[in-house]
Design a protein around this motif. Structure first.
Motif, PDB file in Angstrom:
ATOM      1  N   MET A   1      -7.513  11.777  10.007  1.00  0.00           N
ATOM      2  CA  MET A   1      -8.247  10.419   9.619  1.00  0.00           C
ATOM      3  C   MET A   1      -6.940   9.813   9.106  1.00  0.00           C
ATOM      4  N   GLY A   2      -6.303  10.509   7.927  1.00  0.00           N
ATOM      5  CA  GLY A   2      -5.371   9.322   7.490  1.00  0.00           C
ATOM      6  C   GLY A   2      -4.045   9.230   7.862  1.00  0.00           C
ATOM      7  N   SER A   3      -3.906   8.820   8.905  1.00  0.00           N
ATOM      8  CA  SER A   3      -3.198   8.888   9.877  1.00  0.00           C
ATOM      9  C   SER A   3      -3.917   8.039  10.931  1.00  0.00           C
ATOM     10  N   GLY A   4      -4.865   7.497  11.459  1.00  0.00           N
ATOM     11  CA  GLY A   4      -5.470   6.614  11.465  1.00  0.00           C
ATOM     12  C   GLY A   4      -5.590   5.444  10.479  1.00  0.00           C
ATOM     13  N   MET A   5      -6.209   5.472   9.849  1.00  0.00           N
ATOM     14  CA  MET A   5      -5.950   4.531   8.978  1.00  0.00           C
ATOM     15  C   MET A   5      -4.922   4.041   8.240  1.00  0.00           C
ATOM     16  N   VAL A   6      -4.329   4.925   8.171  1.00  0.00           N
ATOM     17  CA  VAL A   6      -2.207   4.421   7.818  1.00  0.00           C
ATOM     18  C   VAL A   6      -2.095   3.443   9.127  1.00  0.00           C
ATOM     19  N   SER A   7      -2.646   3.995  10.521  1.00  0.00           N
ATOM     20  CA  SER A   7      -2.348   3.186  11.900  1.00  0.00           C
ATOM     21  C   SER A   7      -2.727   1.711  11.316  1.00  0.00           C
ATOM     22  N   SER A   8      -4.089   1.836  11.590  1.00  0.00           N
ATOM     23  CA  SER A   8      -4.918   0.205  11.431  1.00  0.00           C
ATOM     24  C   SER A   8      -4.527  -0.590  10.678  1.00  0.00           C
ATOM     25  N   LEU A   9      -4.220   0.296   9.863  1.00  0.00           N
ATOM     26  CA  LEU A   9      -3.247  -0.970   8.283  1.00  0.00           C
ATOM     27  C   LEU A   9      -2.166  -1.528   8.634  1.00  0.00           C
ATOM     28  N   LEU A  10      -1.577  -0.948   9.153  1.00  0.00           N
ATOM     29  CA  LEU A  10      -0.392  -1.290   9.612  1.00  0.00           C
ATOM     30  C   LEU A  10      -0.093  -2.286  10.938  1.00  0.00           C
ATOM     31  N   SER A  11      -1.132  -1.592  12.235  1.00  0.00           N
ATOM     32  CA  SER A  11      -1.680  -2.918  13.095  1.00  0.00           C
ATOM     33  C   SER A  11      -1.866  -4.329  12.031  1.00  0.00           C
ATOM     34  N   GLN A  12      -2.382  -4.237  11.390  1.00  0.00           N
ATOM     35  CA  GLN A  12      -2.865  -5.334  10.894  1.00  0.00           C
ATOM     36  C   GLN A  12      -1.475  -6.167   9.543  1.00  0.00           C
ATOM     37  N   GLN A  13      -0.660  -5.951   9.522  1.00  0.00           N
ATOM     38  CA  GLN A  13       0.497  -5.964   8.901  1.00  0.00           C
ATOM     39  C   GLN A  13       0.321  -5.528   7.334  1.00  0.00           C
ATOM     40  N   PHE A  14      -0.069  -4.497   7.958  1.00  0.00           N
ATOM     41  CA  PHE A  14       0.125  -4.378   5.529  1.00  0.00           C
ATOM     42  C   PHE A  14       1.364  -3.664   5.420  1.00  0.00           C
ATOM     43  N   SER A  15       1.854  -3.786   4.438  1.00  0.00           N
ATOM     44  CA  SER A  15       3.665  -2.608   3.889  1.00  0.00           C
ATOM     45  C   SER A  15       2.805  -1.146   3.974  1.00  0.00           C
ATOM     46  N   VAL A  16       3.388   0.000   3.918  1.00  0.00           N
ATOM     47  CA  VAL A  16       3.046   0.861   3.674  1.00  0.00           C
ATOM     48  C   VAL A  16       4.015   1.339   3.396  1.00  0.00           C
ATOM     49  N   LYS A  17       3.620   2.759   2.322  1.00  0.00           N
ATOM     50  CA  LYS A  17       4.744   3.751   2.071  1.00  0.00           C
ATOM     51  C   LYS A  17       3.855   5.234   2.271  1.00  0.00           C
ATOM     52  N   ALA A  18       4.540   5.390   2.968  1.00  0.00           N
ATOM     53  CA  ALA A  18       3.653   6.883   3.574  1.00  0.00           C
ATOM     54  C   ALA A  18       4.272   7.972   3.076  1.00  0.00           C
TER      55      ALA A  18
ATOM     56  N   VAL B   1       0.740  -1.184   0.047  1.00  0.00           N
ATOM     57  CA  VAL B   1       0.199  -0.155   0.388  1.00  0.00           C
ATOM     58  C   VAL B   1       0.942   1.103   0.244  1.00  0.00           C
ATOM     59  N   GLY B   2       0.307   2.204  -0.684  1.00  0.00           N
ATOM     60  CA  GLY B   2       0.967   3.374  -0.885  1.00  0.00           C
ATOM     61  C   GLY B   2       0.106   4.249   0.146  1.00  0.00           C
ATOM     62  N   TRP B   3       0.497   5.623   0.251  1.00  0.00           N
ATOM     63  CA  TRP B   3      -0.923   6.713   0.811  1.00  0.00           C
ATOM     64  C   TRP B   3      -0.112   7.777   1.188  1.00  0.00           C
ATOM     65  N   CYS B   4      -0.918   8.731   0.531  1.00  0.00           N
ATOM     66  CA  CYS B   4      -0.307  10.181   0.487  1.00  0.00           C
ATOM     67  C   CYS B   4      -1.955  11.057   1.534  1.00  0.00           C
ATOM     68  N   GLY B   5      -1.480  11.392   1.871  1.00  0.00           N
ATOM     69  CA  GLY B   5      -2.098  12.109   3.222  1.00  0.00           C
ATOM     70  C   GLY B   5      -2.832  12.049   4.646  1.00  0.00           C
ATOM     71  N   LEU B   6      -1.692  12.103   5.137  1.00  0.00           N
ATOM     72  CA  LEU B   6      -1.407  11.718   6.943  1.00  0.00           C
ATOM     73  C   LEU B   6      -2.640  12.759   8.017  1.00  0.00           C
ATOM     74  N   GLY B   7      -3.522  13.137   7.204  1.00  0.00           N
ATOM     75  CA  GLY B   7      -4.388  14.281   8.398  1.00  0.00           C
ATOM     76  C   GLY B   7      -4.552  13.690   9.491  1.00  0.00           C
TER      77      GLY B   7
END
Length: 440
Positions: A15-32, A7-13
């Motif tokens: 909501m965005g920060s929370g969504m990325v944190s949730s993905l990371l907690s579920q073992q997704f690979s995320v570039k932010a 997963v790539g991600w743009c936007g860490l307000g």
């Protein structure tokens, strides 16, 4: 499945920060990526990979999530990343944007010819549920695009969240979000108006909140933020102002009369202009303090304030006054929102299934769904005041507002719609008959 989806991600307000944190907690690979480095640092500390720009975030990923502020930022990022996305990668646009906008973004991707698809997926639920992966997401896109992005979407909508597939074309989910935001914007503003009157009437704010917290999701959710103002924005005033601006842009585009949405747009615009741009949207209530109104902020602990509310004597007649205010606004708001959906030729059952269980819900919307959705086919049922009865009660509300020098913008707008309904000869019918005004 999550480990295999990059997963790539743009936007860490918020909501965005929370969504990325949730993905990371579920073992997704995320570039932010975000322009605000502390936000990037915060998700890197949880396992994300920092990126210097959107192109880096979009390189060698299966899904690129966009949770940025507006359509202009979405377009800028899509333009930057279109040629670096790997073949058949998908973009999910979580941002609230005009419904017609995303079709042009899919066209931009098609012109590159790399098989990249776009999913329209506006969200609802707030930053706490974002971090827990419990959002409600309305989504639309091709079967292929939805299949590719399903692992990410499902990870962000774990129970009690909800993933609602509402169409096969981008823009259709944004239509649903538009109707959702008609109600959310009005209800947030109504919570501010109601609590401003509460304070000026001298009612214990927590006592009133406890009595009326089920009147709408937003009243129940936002008033505690007013009472316990910690100075930390949880849902930015600028975002709801932007969202109701999108609502009114669409209303003007299709020639739809939206009096309560228009009033809400002006209220949130006034809040920004009065210096509240950095506050969360619940603090629209502070606008009334600019007019000399009293504060609703509590000074004791929650336990102390609950005890004080239980011990508070009297004020029941004022609670009834505020209850009438909310009932009138919520009824007319529901009529306006569903009429908007009708004019856009949306499936009203699908609309209700989304908004009736979301942050847009209210008691009148749920109780009088059929007559508000199909006002020419259903006579207003019992369990509500008639138009004349509600107008009479509102006369008392407005008298109290004058006595306490409390401007009631949304209440006046709702009152005028009810007056118009009465002038049509519907005064003896239930107040939900106001929905017929948009069918005449």
């Amino acid at each position: 499945m999550s480990a295999s989806v990059k997963v790539g991600w743009c936007g860490l307000g918020a909501m965005g920060s929370g969504m990325v944190s949730s993905l990371l907690s579920q073992q997704f690979s995320v570039k932010a990526y975000d322009i605000y480095q502390p936000s990037v640092d915060a998700v890197v500390a949880k396992g994300a990979v920092a990126c210097a720009d959107p192109r880096e975030a979009a390189t060698d990923v299966d899904v690129l999530g966009l949770m940025v502020v507006n359509a202009a930022q979405v377009e800028a990022i899509v333009t930057q990343v279109a040629e670096v996305l790997k073949k058949d990668a998908s973009i999910i646009c979580f941002s609230t944007v005009p419904p017609t906008f995303l079709a042009s973004m899919q066209t931009k991707l098609d012109q590159v010819g790399n098989g990249n698809t776009l999913v329209d997926a506006p969200v609802s639920g707030g930053f706490i549920r974002a971090a827990d992966g419990q959002l409600s997401i309305m989504t639309a896109g091709s079967d292929e695009a939805l299949k590719k992005t399903a692992p990410v979407l499902e990870a962000l909508t774990r129970s009690p969240g909800q993933l609602a597939v509402v169409g096969t074309k981008v823009g259709q989910a944004s239509d649903f979000k538009l109707i959702n935001q008609v109600l959310c914007a009005i209800h947030i503003a109504a919570a501010g108006e109601a609590m401003a009157l509460t304070a000026n009437l001298g009612v214990n704010p927590r006592k009133l909140y406890n009595a009326l917290k089920d009147s709408s999701f937003m009243f129940g959710h936002r008033v505690p933020w007013q009472l316990r103002d910690d100075g930390l924005p949880k849902s930015a005033m600028t975002i709801i102002c932007k969202d109701v601006g999108i609502v009114m842009d669409e209303a003007r585009l299709i020639g739809f009369p939206a009096p309560l949405s228009s009033t809400s747009e002006q209220l949130f615009g006034a809040a920004l202009g009065s210096g509240l741009a950095k506050d969360d949207d619940a603090n629209v209530v502070k606008l009334w303090q600019k007019f000399g109104g009293k504060s609703v902020v509590e000074s004791g602990t929650i336990e102390e304030e609950e005890a004080a509310a239980l011990a508070a004597v009297g004020g029941e007649e004022h609670i009834e006054t505020v209850s009438t205010l909310l009932w009138a606004i919520h009824t007319v708001a529901a009529a306006e929102a569903l009429a908007f959906a009708r004019q856009k030729n949306m499936d009203l059952e699908a609309v209700f299934n989304v908004i009736g269980t979301s942050a847009a819900s209210s008691q009148p919307l749920v109780k009088f769904k059929d007559e508000l959705s199909y006002p020419n086919d259903h006579s207003p049922k019992d369990g509500q005041p008639s138009v004349k009865e509600l107008l009479s009660k509102l006369d008392g509300v407005l008298a109290e507002a004058k006595r306490t020098s409390t401007p009631l913008f949304l209440t006046q707008a709702a009152y005028q719609q009810l007056v118009l309904a009465s002038s049509k000869g519907w005064g003896s019918e239930g107040a939900s008959v106001v929905g017929r005004l948009w069918t005449q």
